[in-house]
Design a protein around this motif. Structure first.
Motif, PDB file in Angstrom:
ATOM      1  N   ARG A 263       0.834  -1.208   0.000  1.00  0.00           N
ATOM      2  CA  ARG A 263       0.000   0.000   0.000  1.00  0.00           C
ATOM      3  C   ARG A 263       0.867   1.255   0.000  1.00  0.00           C
ATOM      4  N   ALA A 264       1.976   1.225   0.722  1.00  0.00           N
ATOM      5  CA  ALA A 264       2.882   2.377   0.713  1.00  0.00           C
ATOM      6  C   ALA A 264       3.507   2.573  -0.671  1.00  0.00           C
ATOM      7  N   LYS A 265       3.894   1.460  -1.311  1.00  0.00           N
ATOM      8  CA  LYS A 265       4.489   1.548  -2.646  1.00  0.00           C
ATOM      9  C   LYS A 265       3.478   2.055  -3.669  1.00  0.00           C
ATOM     10  N   ALA A 266       2.198   1.705  -3.462  1.00  0.00           N
ATOM     11  CA  ALA A 266       1.165   2.039  -4.454  1.00  0.00           C
ATOM     12  C   ALA A 266       0.959   3.536  -4.620  1.00  0.00           C
ATOM     13  N   GLU A 267       1.434   4.343  -3.674  1.00  0.00           N
ATOM     14  CA  GLU A 267       1.291   5.789  -3.786  1.00  0.00           C
ATOM     15  C   GLU A 267       2.079   6.342  -4.974  1.00  0.00           C
ATOM     16  N   SER A 268       3.145   5.618  -5.385  1.00  0.00           N
ATOM     17  CA  SER A 268       3.968   6.118  -6.489  1.00  0.00           C
ATOM     18  C   SER A 268       4.344   5.037  -7.496  1.00  0.00           C
ATOM     19  N   ALA A 272       2.353  -1.703  -8.032  1.00  0.00           N
ATOM     20  CA  ALA A 272       1.787  -1.960  -6.709  1.00  0.00           C
ATOM     21  C   ALA A 272       0.305  -1.605  -6.687  1.00  0.00           C
ATOM     22  N   ARG A 273      -0.065  -0.533  -7.378  1.00  0.00           N
ATOM     23  CA  ARG A 273      -1.488  -0.168  -7.443  1.00  0.00           C
ATOM     24  C   ARG A 273      -2.296  -1.243  -8.147  1.00  0.00           C
ATOM     25  N   LEU A 274      -1.737  -1.793  -9.221  1.00  0.00           N
ATOM     26  CA  LEU A 274      -2.409  -2.882  -9.917  1.00  0.00           C
ATOM     27  C   LEU A 274      -2.516  -4.106  -9.014  1.00  0.00           C
ATOM     28  N   ALA A 275      -1.476  -4.378  -8.243  1.00  0.00           N
ATOM     29  CA  ALA A 275      -1.508  -5.526  -7.329  1.00  0.00           C
ATOM     30  C   ALA A 275      -2.677  -5.412  -6.352  1.00  0.00           C
ATOM     31  N   LEU A 276      -2.888  -4.212  -5.813  1.00  0.00           N
ATOM     32  CA  LEU A 276      -4.013  -4.002  -4.900  1.00  0.00           C
ATOM     33  C   LEU A 276      -5.341  -4.205  -5.615  1.00  0.00           C
ATOM     34  N   ASP A 277      -5.419  -3.729  -6.838  1.00  0.00           N
ATOM     35  CA  ASP A 277      -6.659  -3.877  -7.603  1.00  0.00           C
ATOM     36  C   ASP A 277      -6.952  -5.346  -7.894  1.00  0.00           C
ATOM     37  N   VAL A 278      -5.928  -6.091  -8.285  1.00  0.00           N
ATOM     38  CA  VAL A 278      -6.105  -7.518  -8.565  1.00  0.00           C
ATOM     39  C   VAL A 278      -6.510  -8.256  -7.290  1.00  0.00           C
ATOM     40  N   TYR A 279      -5.878  -7.917  -6.186  1.00  0.00           N
ATOM     41  CA  TYR A 279      -6.171  -8.549  -4.893  1.00  0.00           C
ATOM     42  C   TYR A 279      -7.644  -8.370  -4.526  1.00  0.00           C
ATOM     43  N   ALA A 280      -8.124  -7.126  -4.610  1.00  0.00           N
ATOM     44  CA  ALA A 280      -9.516  -6.832  -4.249  1.00  0.00           C
ATOM     45  C   ALA A 280     -10.489  -7.427  -5.259  1.00  0.00           C
ATOM     46  N   TYR A 281     -10.138  -7.384  -6.535  1.00  0.00           N
ATOM     47  CA  TYR A 281     -11.014  -7.918  -7.584  1.00  0.00           C
ATOM     48  C   TYR A 281     -11.255  -9.404  -7.390  1.00  0.00           C
ATOM     49  N   ARG A 282     -10.195 -10.148  -7.070  1.00  0.00           N
ATOM     50  CA  ARG A 282     -10.346 -11.597  -6.866  1.00  0.00           C
ATOM     51  C   ARG A 282     -11.270 -11.880  -5.683  1.00  0.00           C
ATOM     52  N   ILE A 283     -11.148 -11.092  -4.616  1.00  0.00           N
ATOM     53  CA  ILE A 283     -12.032 -11.275  -3.462  1.00  0.00           C
ATOM     54  C   ILE A 283     -13.482 -11.022  -3.868  1.00  0.00           C
ATOM     55  N   ARG A 284     -13.717  -9.947  -4.630  1.00  0.00           N
ATOM     56  CA  ARG A 284     -15.085  -9.636  -5.063  1.00  0.00           C
ATOM     57  C   ARG A 284     -15.666 -10.771  -5.897  1.00  0.00           C
ATOM     58  N   LYS A 285     -14.864 -11.378  -6.768  1.00  0.00           N
ATOM     59  CA  LYS A 285     -15.351 -12.485  -7.588  1.00  0.00           C
ATOM     60  C   LYS A 285     -15.830 -13.641  -6.718  1.00  0.00           C
ATOM     61  N   TYR A 286     -15.082 -13.955  -5.672  1.00  0.00           N
ATOM     62  CA  TYR A 286     -15.489 -15.052  -4.803  1.00  0.00           C
ATOM     63  C   TYR A 286     -16.719 -14.685  -3.982  1.00  0.00           C
ATOM     64  N   ILE A 287     -16.787 -13.444  -3.519  1.00  0.00           N
ATOM     65  CA  ILE A 287     -17.992 -13.021  -2.799  1.00  0.00           C
ATOM     66  C   ILE A 287     -19.210 -13.181  -3.696  1.00  0.00           C
ATOM     67  N   GLY A 288     -19.107 -12.732  -4.940  1.00  0.00           N
ATOM     68  CA  GLY A 288     -20.228 -12.860  -5.867  1.00  0.00           C
ATOM     69  C   GLY A 288     -20.627 -14.301  -6.104  1.00  0.00           C
ATOM     70  N   SER A 289     -19.643 -15.170  -6.269  1.00  0.00           N
ATOM     71  CA  SER A 289     -19.964 -16.579  -6.519  1.00  0.00           C
ATOM     72  C   SER A 289     -20.592 -17.221  -5.291  1.00  0.00           C
ATOM     73  N   PHE A 290     -20.149 -16.840  -4.098  1.00  0.00           N
ATOM     74  CA  PHE A 290     -20.701 -17.446  -2.892  1.00  0.00           C
ATOM     75  C   PHE A 290     -22.077 -16.892  -2.545  1.00  0.00           C
TER      76      PHE A 290
END
Length: 372
Positions: A263-268, A272-290
């Motif tokens: 998260r600190a790296k993602a500021e610049s 790292a910003r993409l990593a956070l987006d991918v991380y959250a996106y994958r969680i949302r996909k599983y929430i939707g499926s469940f």
């Protein structure tokens, strides 16, 4: 309740807690086992000495603890397969069974077993109880547990969805006091679990803890053809396993496995910003499926280190889910960092809860129940 000693053995580390009446009387950590400079951290103090194996580390631990009237020792064991679906008092046959399951959890079961064997020698009169990460998921129905492989092949090699983080999920389910949940256990390892009528009915981790969500160093879901592609490119299976389990996930995408660093790296840093987006996106996909798996989901639960402490991540996950009845109270979400009790942070029809997990107290409770 008499005290229970809880042990979590890692490859070069050992976590321990002495729990009585649901509260930790003492806790500690031994690191760098296998070296001349092992470190013991216990109740705010730190010291160093040689500890060449788990036997030596556990003997060192026992010097620091008052084990009068000890009821049992509860050991975290990662993989119980289909054989061990409840806390189990350890004897020679159980030791052998845990060892036979090691191919399914080669990084975990052998060191879990090392702790069991050492304490069976050091405390021969105290019951040793194995508490399995996979046990809570033994209720997953065949339709969710079955991979579309040849039946004979899957049976011969024990290939099916087992699920992990079960001890945490069982504790969180009890604390939520609700029947139908989606649990996001987000730490260095991460998983999502669907709970219906208080029982696990699906989970993101499968044969091993590698499948599912993006994790600190593990890839999570990917095309099964990726390893074959890498083999054809000249990598051997051991290299590929190392890439997928130790060099991927946040570390692979952002160069750091700790969410705080990412998260600190993602500021610049765009990666790292993409990593956070991918991380959250994958969680949302599983929430939707469940949400499609569990009728009448009552709550979405965030737990473990990232889930309990990163309010930004919770907002990133839940922000696009208002159309599914999941909405956050921004002030409550920001305030719910390091909470001690279940805390509501949602405003929509589906509750959103932050529940601090306590796997050690759950292991102690299960071990106590097993010996009683």
């Amino acid at each position: 309740m008499k005290p229970v000693l809880v042990i979590n053995s890692g490859s070069s580390s050992l976590k321990f807690q002495l729990i009585e009446d649901g509260k930790a009387k003492a806790k500690g950590l031994i690191e760098e086992i296998g070296s001349d400079n092992a470190r013991l951290k216990h109740n705010g103090h730190e010291e160093t000495r040689p500890a060449q194996d788990h036997d030596a580390a556990l003997a060192w631990m026992l010097e620091k603890l008052d084990l009068a009237n000890l009821q049992a020792v509860g050991h975290r064991v990662v993989h119980g397969g289909t054989k061990y679906t409840a806390p189990t008092i350890v004897d020679e046959d159980v030791e052998k069974g845990i060892e036979e399951l090691s191919p399914l959890a080669p990084l975990h079961n052998p060191v879990n077993l090392a702790g069991i064997r050492a304490l069976r020698k050091l405390l021969p009169d105290v019951p040793q109880v194995a508490v399995f990460d996979t046990a809570f998921h033994a209720t997953i129905p065949a339709v969710a547990a079955t991979y579309a492989l040849p039946v004979a092949t899957a049976k011969e090699h024990g290939i099916r969805r087992y699920g992990f983080h079960g001890t945490s999920c069982q504790y969180v389910t009890r604390r939520a006091n609700l029947d139908n949940l989606i649990i996001c256990h987000l730490g260095n390892g991460a998983s999502a679990t669907a709970v219906h009528h208080g029982r696990s009915v699906d989970t993101s981790m499968g044969l091993s803890p590698l499948e599912g969500l993006v994790m600190g160093t593990r890839s999570g879901d990917l095309d099964p053809a990726v390893p074959f592609h890498l083999i054809r490119a000249g990598l051997d299976p051991a290299e590929i396993e190392g890439i997928l389990t130790k060099q991927s996930g946040l570390r692979g995408l952002a160069g750091a496995s700790d969410m705080r660093e990412v998260r600190a790296k993602a500021e610049s840093d765009d990666a790292a910003r993409l990593a956070l987006d991918v991380y959250a996106y994958r969680i949302r996909k599983y929430i939707g499926s469940f949400l499609a798996v569990v009728p009448g989901v009552q709550a979405l639960v965030f737990t473990a280190g990232v889930g309990e402490n990163d309010w930004r991540l919770r907002a990133e996950v839940c922000g696009p889910l208002a159309h599914l009845g999941i909405e956050l109270d921004d002030d409550a979400n920001r305030a719910a960092v390091g909470v001690d009790e279940p805390t509501s942070i949602g405003t929509g029809p589906v509750q959103v809860l932050v529940i601090p997990t306590d796997e050690e107290s759950e292991i102690a409770a299960q071990a106590s129940a097993a010996v009683r």
